[in-house]
Design an enzyme around this catalytic site. Structure first.
Site, short mmCIF file in Angstrom:
data_model
loop_
_atom_site.label_atom_id
_atom_site.label_comp_id
_atom_site.label_asym_id
_atom_site.label_seq_id
_atom_site.Cartn_x
_atom_site.Cartn_y
_atom_site.Cartn_z
CD GLU A 93 -2.91 -1.20 2.32
OE1 GLU A 93 -3.95 -1.84 2.15
OE2 GLU A 93 -2.63 -0.62 3.40
CB CYS A 106 3.10 7.68 2.85
SG CYS A 106 3.55 6.46 4.08
CB CYS A 113 7.34 -5.00 8.51
SG CYS A 113 8.61 -3.90 9.21
CB CYS A 117 6.66 -2.02 15.81
SG CYS A 117 8.32 -1.53 15.30
CB CYS A 120 3.18 -1.21 13.33
SG CYS A 120 3.17 -0.93 11.56
CB CYS A 338 1.16 6.78 11.28
SG CYS A 338 2.41 7.71 10.45
#
Length: 345
Positions: A93, A106, A113, A117, A120, A338
């Site tokens: 995305e 962005c 990933c 974290c 997220c 975010c």
């Protein structure tokens, strides 16, 4: 049958050599290179200043693995989120964030990933693979087109804050930025590009040694090791002391201000002790703290801190001469804010 090579993996020199080897002139390589990068051609068919015979030869030898915007969602605040389908059908995305004066892309650097974290949504997807330079470049081209179409202005800024940890895909991210900033690519100024990292000390030093011209942002969220490790487990490997030393090195080499991205959560990092630790962490180099509004990912553990905690952060940082801004989230209604990417799409 031999698999065709992605033509955008070739340098301009390699393209020139290919044409010479195939009995054509070297400058033909320059023409094709311009179509691929400056004009973002998605097929050999559109390369109208090249003969049909040459286009057929390219077709026989190569593919152009361009991305497709599978789905585009528009937020009530103007933010646009693209679900981008890659040539192997994986999805990443990217987001266009408009303001009155500029538009920011962005972009993602990995499918999923490498890091873990806790707050997220992207971190819940295992890392499938790194994005290639052309796949990063294509996200920027798509958003630039949308910026011109919907906001009547070219894209002005790029942040590597989408899916993935950019420094875990270091070489491809740097190659993409070289293409984006090159006059032979999009010709954007590197000063308008920010690479946001959760903090990989070795790679931060490598960037400093390579004297990159783009900006650096660090996703920090706590300047106390135990707390940071509890929300960002990789901090056990890349400790705050190592991160700080790498950032000192970065500043000494580049003389470039560091931006810290920081979310304040209720009951996690919302006390005076947390702010004081942040102040002392920031002291070694000119820096700016972006306090980011938290966007829930439906698990209840992480809740946005109360306003008085945010106000305490702002006043303490300002009192200590540290630039601070409070960033309101954009695109929340389409999960484009975010930490929300890949949450529901």
């Amino acid at each position: 049958m031999e698999k065709k090579k992605d033509i955008r993996a070739l340098t301009k020199e390699q393209l020139r050599e290919f044409f010479v080897k195939n009995g054509d002139k070297a400058f033909r390589g320059n023409q094709v290179y311009e179509w691929l990068w400056q004009k973002s051609a998605h097929s050999f068919e559109v390369m109208t200043n090249i003969s049909k015979q040459t286009r057929d030869m390219l077709e026989a030898n190569f593919v152009i693995n361009h991305i497709k915007v599978d789905q585009m969602q528009r937020s009530s605040d103007g933010t646009i989120k693209n679900a981008v389908r890659l040539h192997d059908d994986l999805i990443v995305e990217s987001v266009l964030i408009p303001t009155k004066t500029r538009t920011t892309a962005c972009v993602s650097s990995q499918v999923g990933c490498s890091l873990d974290c806790k707050f997220c949504a992207t971190a819940r997807l295992k890392r499938m693979r790194n994005l290639n330079p052309d796949e990063i470049y294509d996200q920027v081209v798509a958003i630039d087109n949308e910026s011109r179409l919907y906001f009547d202005k070219p894209l002005s800024n790029i942040v590597f804050m989408g899916m993935g940890e950019p420094l875990m895909n270091y070489n491809n991210v740097l190659k993409a930025i070289q293409k984006i900033t090159s006059p032979e690519g999009l010709g954007m100024s590197p000063k308008r590009i920010t690479v946001s990292t959760s903090g990989v000390p070795k790679m931060i030093k490598k960037m400093a040694d390579e004297e990159v011209k783009f900006k650096l942002a660090v996703s920090l969220h706590s300047a106390i090791d135990e707390i940071r490790t509890s929300i960002m487990p990789f901090n056990a490997t890349f400790t705050l002391a190592d991160l700080r030393e790498a950032l000192q090195y970065w500043y000494a080499k580049t003389n470039s201000r560091i931006t810290y991205e920081y979310v304040v959560w209720q009951g996690i990092n919302d006390t005076k002790k947390d702010v004081d630790a942040l102040v002392s962490f920031c002291k070694f180099a000119p820096s700016k703290v972006n306090l980011i509004e938290y966007n829930p990912i439906d698990d209840g553990i992480f809740q946005q801190a109360e306003n008085k905690a945010i106000e305490m952060y702002v006043s303490t940082l300002e009192k200590n001469g540290i630039v601070v801004t409070v960033r309101r989230s954009r695109g929340k209604d389409i999960d484009a804010a975010c930490g929300q990417l890949a949450n529901k799409s």
